[in-house]
Structures are given as C-alpha cells and as structure tokens.
Design an enzyme around this catalytic site. Structure first.
Site, mmCIF file in Angstrom:
data_model
loop_
_atom_site.group_PDB
_atom_site.id
_atom_site.type_symbol
_atom_site.label_atom_id
_atom_site.label_comp_id
_atom_site.label_asym_id
_atom_site.label_seq_id
_atom_site.Cartn_x
_atom_site.Cartn_y
_atom_site.Cartn_z
ATOM 1 N N GLU A 1 -3.462 -9.089 3.558
ATOM 2 C CA GLU A 1 -4.241 -8.924 4.783
ATOM 3 C C GLU A 1 -5.300 -10.004 4.964
ATOM 4 O OE1 GLU A 1 -2.642 -4.771 3.998
ATOM 5 O OE2 GLU A 1 -3.335 -6.489 2.819
ATOM 6 N N GLU B 1 0.822 -1.205 0.000
ATOM 7 C CA GLU B 1 0.000 0.000 0.000
ATOM 8 C C GLU B 1 0.861 1.262 0.000
ATOM 9 O OE1 GLU B 1 -4.042 -0.957 2.338
ATOM 10 O OE2 GLU B 1 -2.263 -1.576 3.443
#
Length: 789
Positions: free
Chosen positions: A662, A642
C-alpha cells in the site's frame, strides 16, 4: 505618524479584477493572468515605483485554485506547475520565497497575518499575496475544439503546503453522501434552526432577510459576478432557477463558484514602504488578528455552532482594543448563511439589518465564491474603505472547510505596532470540551440530531441524518434507504430533529428508516446458504469442505465492493452451516491469489467500501470458530496479503509473492496488515515489510512463520485440501473449541492467567456428543464418527 518599529507591517496596495464570460470586454484570462493583473493593480495602488516594488518583493504567496485543491481534480485547460512564480514572473519579480497555501477560504486572511508576522520578525520586507479563479472560462471552454492551453512550466523553488484536507474529509463521510459543501453546511444550518426553536418557514425568512442586503451590495460592486439585487422572498422561494440544492438551501443562497476573478494584497515593512516611496495615506495596519481551528465535524459537541469562529472574531476585536460599536465595515465569509449567522449574529450579536452591512463585497453567492480566494477581495475592499475613512476600523472574517478554520483581522489607517499572535489561548478553549462518543456501525433505535435532504438536477432526493443511538448516546451518520419515501416524508415534516428512526448498518454504510419493520422489508436478510450463481467468486462444497475461489483473474483477483459483498455472504453461510467444517479461499488462474484492492475501481470515484466483516469478508470478522485456509497462488498483494493473514492457516505454492504494498501507491494496509503482521512475525521484520512494501516469496514467508506449508507451482489448492483433510479427521467440536479458547486468551499477557482464565468452552466440550464419541472410539479401537455436536 508616531514612532513605529521600522519592521511594523503595513498593507500598501490592493487590486482586483473580473473577467465575466460572454460579456463585453471578456478576455478569457487564465488563473495566472487574472492573478497577475490583480497583482499589477496592487502594485499600482501603492502609488510608487512599481518596478522598484516588484524587484523588492522577497515573498510571493498564492491561494490554491479549486482545481488544485482536491486530489485527482482535473485542470481541463491546463495549469502552471508553480502558480506563485508564474505570477511573479509576469510582474518582473524574482522573490526569494514562493508559497502555495493550503486549501480553504481562511487562506487569504491567514496569509496576511502570517506574512505580516514574518515582516515584523525581520524575515521579510515586502510580500505579495494573490489568488484567482478561472472556473467560468474552464467550464465554458473545456470541450471546445479551440480551447486555450493554460499549461506552463516555471523554474524555481516552491513551498507547496499541500491540500490541507486533514480532518475535513473521511471515508465515513464520503460513503454517506457528504462529499459536497452544501449538504454538510445544511446539517449545521438545520441544527441551528432547531436550537432557536424556529419553524422551517420562519428560518427561511431569516435566511432571506440576512442575504437580501448582500445582494444590494453586490449589485453595486463592479467586480461582482452576479450583480442582481433580490428580495428576501426571491432568495428563498423555489423556482426553476432557484432549485433546491440541500435543504434548507436553494441555489441562490449557496456560494457561486462559476467565476473569473482575481485579487491581490501587497504588504511591506514601514521601513521598506518609506524606501519605496509609498505615501503614508496608503498605509493600512493590522490592529488585531486570530486564527483558530474548529473540531472535526462529527467531533463537535454542538452541531449548530462553531465556537472557533465566534472566539476568533472576539479575539481580533479584543486585540485591537475595540468593540463592535467601533467597527465601520464588516465582511463575514458567506459561502452559506450559517457562517454569517454563527460569527456575526450569534457570536458578536450583530443584526442582519445593521446599517453598516455584514459584507463589503456582496458575499459569496452574489459577489462570487472565488474558490479559496474570496476573502482576498474582502480585504481589498476593507483597505480601500479604511483609506476613504481614515481612523475607521474594518473587520474581515474568513472561513475554511465546514466552518472548520477561521481567520480574522481588524484593519485601520491608525498606526499600530504589530502584536504577536495569541490564538493558542483561544484554541485551548475550543479544544477543551470532551469528545462526542461515536460509532461507525449503527444499529437500533436512534434520535435525529440533524439532517438534510439532497436534491440533484433530475429531481432525485436522498436524506442524510446525523443521529444518536438511544441505548448508548453514540453519534453516527447515515443515509436514507433508496426509494424509501417514508424517511423522506419524515425529514420533510414540520420538525424531523428529535424524531425516532431505526438505524441499520450495511456494507455501504449506515441507513435509517422509520421502523425496524420497515428496515426489514426494505433490507431483507439474505438466506445463509451457499449459492451457485455468484458473479465474482465461486463456491464448491466437497463433503465438509468449502472451497471459495476469487474469480476475477483478468484483474488479478483484486477486490471491489460487489466482490467483497459476495465473499462476506459466502463466509456468513460457511460459519452458519454445521455441515461445513473447513474453508479454503484461493484465487482463480495462476497469476494471483489476490492483488488486493482494485485501484482502477477506487480511482473511478464510485462508492468504495468493505462490508462489516472486512476485506474479502474476513479481515474484520469476529467469531471465526472454523478453520479457514488461504491457498496462495501467485501474488498476494496489499489486501490479498491481509486476507491471508486473517486466515488461520496459509499454504503457498512456489509462485507466491507476499507484500503489503500500500505504501507504494500512497495508501496504508488498513484492513489489518499493519496490526496483524507485527503480531505474526518479529516486529522489526514487520516494520521493514510495512514501510518498504517489499515482496517476499513462499519460502521466506514460511521461514518467518506466515506460511504453514509450501507446494510446487500450481499446487497450492491441492496442498491446502490435504491440510484440510488432516483437520477434518479430528473432532470438529474440538477444533472449534480450540479456536475459541485461543482467540479468547489472545489478549491475556500472563501465561498462567491465560491458562486459568474462566471459560465455559471446556465444559461445553466435555458434554458434547463428539467428546463422548472420541473417548468411546478410542476405547473400542475404532475410527470415530464425528457428529459436530
């Protein structure tokens, strides 16, 4: 008995048990054993063939113990893998269905209503509900060298309904000290006090007058954990044993969870009850019931009340066709004063001195807050009283969460056909009001809407405020600044609610103090400068280039709050420094650019947050008008990926591996991954990468357009510097304006609209020194000398 539908549900047996630690007769029973004992007593209470009843049970439902109600909570003495079937096994029952209910004090009453409805619908004939807590034993023996092992494994299906925490917990509340029930209930309690226009002393008197009769009931209850009668003054006067918890609460008026208690309720259809030989004198009917959900804490228009509990209480009485005057016994869930005030006093207009009393057990602070199972005891007491006074009516109100879930019922021996649930009509009324505007990052003058002050055992205090920003009316939650005596003084004043405070958004969350000047003194702004003494990163200037290295190679450069703070600080300085034109972010060592969030730290229970500028100080940053290049060496996982996506350009070496991983650890790529990736690559490919957590290498990332350039192993930083050098050959002003325009027009779908969008950027550019220098240098055939002006 009048003619009844044979499927009409009736309560035919109830049972309770207590195992007081350290007292004569203490057995040290496990939670399973406590529930089995209570359930056995419920079967005996039916006064029929207990063996036949056990074999007829088709459904068992267990209430979650506290130790299995929160993710990651310990079970120091072990636990059953299938609590409902462990209990059933001890009874000689082999039910078709086993249920483990969601957490929350509404559970016992909700299950009675639900399983009674199943019986009425013909989906069940005999159902057993039970719950138990062995908290006192677990706490006392957890460190004992001869501690018992309560672990057990039982085969069989289990309908595990999960924790039921949706809407009850959030990172925002947790980061502001609102992880415990007393502090959250105290916020509601203080809001109610202010609404009534009472002083703190007057309200304390009301609390004492409410709960003093509860202690008298508990004192006479053989199943009570704290059977001590206390006066109103005793309950509200601070002492060494009645220490402050969260204002206005002292220890005596909060739920007592250190208990060893169990309770059970047995239900059957009228047909099954007759077949099993249960005397009709044992039958108790449900005359009215309701289950309603309150809005999430910060969404509630009025923090001083719960319309859900009030409406659910009235709905159950209406369904039963009675008024408050017809009720002989009451039991209102009393983990704290306000659930009783809200439902009984404010909602049903009863009196704290009502001779019928507002509890049958003695209430959670005195009888005992048996985890989520308290109301099972209340139902058991109600059934027993209804049998002693045939034709009378008993009411039970069960509360869960932070006055979040409310289940009610009216009981009587008077025969009554089952009535379908109509709670959805009540729920519509609760949900009708408009949402309260909220803000997560609060800055500026605000007004206190409600508050509390938390006290720990060492005497430390922290203020917690829910406020409204004066300029927008938005609601926010905040804490007082550490060592700020002024805010504590304000909160301890005669009436803090309505007072002005100054709110400041910080990395860990919102903070409030008395004035802007006070905030500036306590939270001085950090100088916008590149330091040489960072702990978790390094920052190196080379002319107009800044290279930032995440320096936690032992943790694969994963990030946690102190590292985020340093990255936010260094990038603040970068964007403010006119002499720095390009930045590179990379990771130390050859294993990882960044493995993302430090999961070991996250699991530690310590405060976990990211600064306002986002993960790595970049993912939520606005105004990135200078190029930032990610030099990816090794793993860029989760938040690391990210971070790379938030950069303008990405250079990756041959060892680079990218993944939004995640989902593999039960999380979500919430720092921009699920937003940026579908905008950066084909949507279907983005779905695949997000939903599978699949890794991709440097070349695949380049083919997808995530990576600009690839480099040999170990050469990501060198290649990134080459790319930076190419950028820095050009006008920094032109580069900045180009980024500004691209960002400003990103959200404009129509190309021509985007091209013709009004902006001052081009005008600013044409009047800049760099524009003049560029044109002059071109005309005179010399290299430009950029000034970044």
């Amino acid at each position: 008995m009048p003619e009844l539908d044979p499927r009409t549900p009736v309560l035919i047996g109830v049972g309770q048990i207590i195992d007081r630690f350290g007292e004569e007769g203490y057995e040290g029973l496990s939670a399973v054993d406590l529930a089995a004992r209570a359930a056995s007593r419920a079967l005996d209470d039916a006064e029929a063939d207990t063996r036949g009843i056990a074999q007829a049970i088709d459904t068992v439902a267990g209430i979650r113990q506290f130790e299995i109600s929160t993710p990651g909570a310990p079970a120091p003495l072990g636990k059953s893998n299938n609590y409902p079937r462990s209990v059933a096994q001890r009874l000689g029952a082999d039910p078709r269905r086993a249920v483990l209910e969601v957490g929350g004090g509404q559970g016992p009453q909700h299950l009675v209503t639900e399983l009674a409805g199943n019986i009425a619908a013909g989906r069940s004939r005999v159902a057993l509900i039970f719950g138990s807590e062995a908290i006192s034993t677990a706490r006392a023996l957890a460190q004992s060298p001869q501690k018992p092992d309560f672990s057990e494994t039982v085969d069989g299906s289990l309908e595990d309904r999960g924790f039921g925490l949706k809407g009850l917990i959030s990172m925002e509340l947790a980061n502001h000290g609102l992880t415990d029930a007393p502090s959250q209930y105290a916020l509601l309690e203080n809001a109610r006090r202010q609404r009534l226009g009472l002083t703190k002393t007057e309200y304390a008197q009301q609390i004492g007058q409410l709960f003093a009769p509860f202690t008298a009931v508990a004192a006479g209850n053989p199943y009570a954990s704290a059977p001590v009668k206390r006066s109103a003054d005793e309950l509200t006067t601070p002492t060494e044993t009645n220490r402050p918890i969260a204002e206005p609460y002292g220890r005596y008026v909060v739920a007592r969870d250190q208990v060893n208690q169990g309770a059970a309720v047995l239900l059957a259809s009228v047909e099954a009850a007759r077949e099993l030989g249960v005397p009709e004198s044992k039958w108790v009917f449900v005359h009215g019931h309701a289950d309603v959900r309150e809005r999430n804490l910060l969404d509630r228009p009025d923090l001083s009340a719960s319309p859900a509990a009030q409406l659910a209480s009235k709905a159950a009485l209406d369904m039963a066709g009675i008024t408050t005057y017809n009720v002989s016994t009451w039991d209102f869930y009393s983990c704290f004063p306000i659930p009783v005030f809200n439902a009984a006093i404010d909602g049903l207009e009863l009196s704290a001195s009502d001779p019928r009393r507002l509890t049958l057990t003695g209430g959670l602070p005195f009888f005992g807050g048996a985890g989520n199972n308290y109301s099972m005891h209340a139902i058991a007491e109600t059934v027993q009283r209804a049998r002693k006074e045939p034709g009378s009516f008993g009411f039970v109100g069960a509360n869960g969460g932070i006055m979040s879930k409310y289940s009610t019922a009216v009981y009587s021996t008077t025969p009554k056909q089952w009535q379908q649930d109509l709670s959805h009509h009540v729920q519509e009324l609760v949900d009708a009001p408009a949402a309260v505007p909220q803000v997560s990052r609060a800055n500026g003058w605000a007004t206190i809407e409600t508050y509390t002050v938390k006290h720990d055992r060492e005497g430390r205090k922290v203020g917690i405020v829910i406020g409204r920003l004066e300029n927008t009316g938005e609601r926010f939650v905040a804490m007082g600044l550490e060592n700020d005596q002024e805010i504590l003084t304000l909160l301890n004043s005669d009436e803090p609610i309505g007072q002005r405070v100054w709110a400041v958004s910080t990395g860990p969350g919102n903070r409030v103090t008395t004035t802007a000047e006070r905030a500036q003194a306590l939270l001085p702004a950090k100088p916008l400068a590149i330091r040489g003494d960072y702990e978790y990163i390094t920052a190196e200037r080379e002319g107009h280039l800044l290279t930032v290295t995440i320096n936690r190679p032992e943790a694969r450069n994963s990030l946690f709050p102190p590292a985020h703070e340093e990255l936010a600080e260094v990038f603040d300085a970068f964007f403010a420094d006119r002499d720095l034109w390009v930045a590179i972010v990379t990771g130390a060592g050859d294993k990882a650019f960044s493995a993302g969030n430090d999961l070991v730290y996250s699991a530690s229970g310590k405060p976990n947050y990211i600064p306002e500028s986002g993960f790595a100080g970049l993912t939520s940053r606005r105004g990135m008008t200078k190029p930032v290049i990610a030099a990816v060496n090794g793993f860029a996982m989760g938040g690391g990926f990210e971070t790379a996506l938030a950069c303008h350009l990405v250079v990756a070496d041959a060892t680079a591996q990218f993944a939004l991983s995640e989902v593999k650890v039960g999380l979500v790529a919430g720092a921009g991954g699920v937003v940026r990736l579908p905008r950066a690559i084909p949507e279907k490919v983005a779905y695949e990468l997000v939903l599978t957590g699949r890794r991709i290498g440097a070349q695949e990332a380049k083919d997808l357009g995530i990576v600009n350039r690839t480099a040999p192993a170990g050469q990501a930083l060198a290649a990134a510097k080459e790319l930076a050098a190419e950028i820095m050959e050009n006008s920094p002003t032109s580069v900045r304006v180009s980024l500004e325009v691209m960002e400003a027009t990103r959200g404009i779908a129509d190309v021509v609209d985007a091209v013709t969008a009004r902006t001052s950027a081009f005008d600013d550019l044409m009047s800049s020194a760099d524009a003049i220098e560029g044109l002059t240098a071109f005309a005179t055939k010399r290299a430009p000398q950029w000034k970044n002006q």
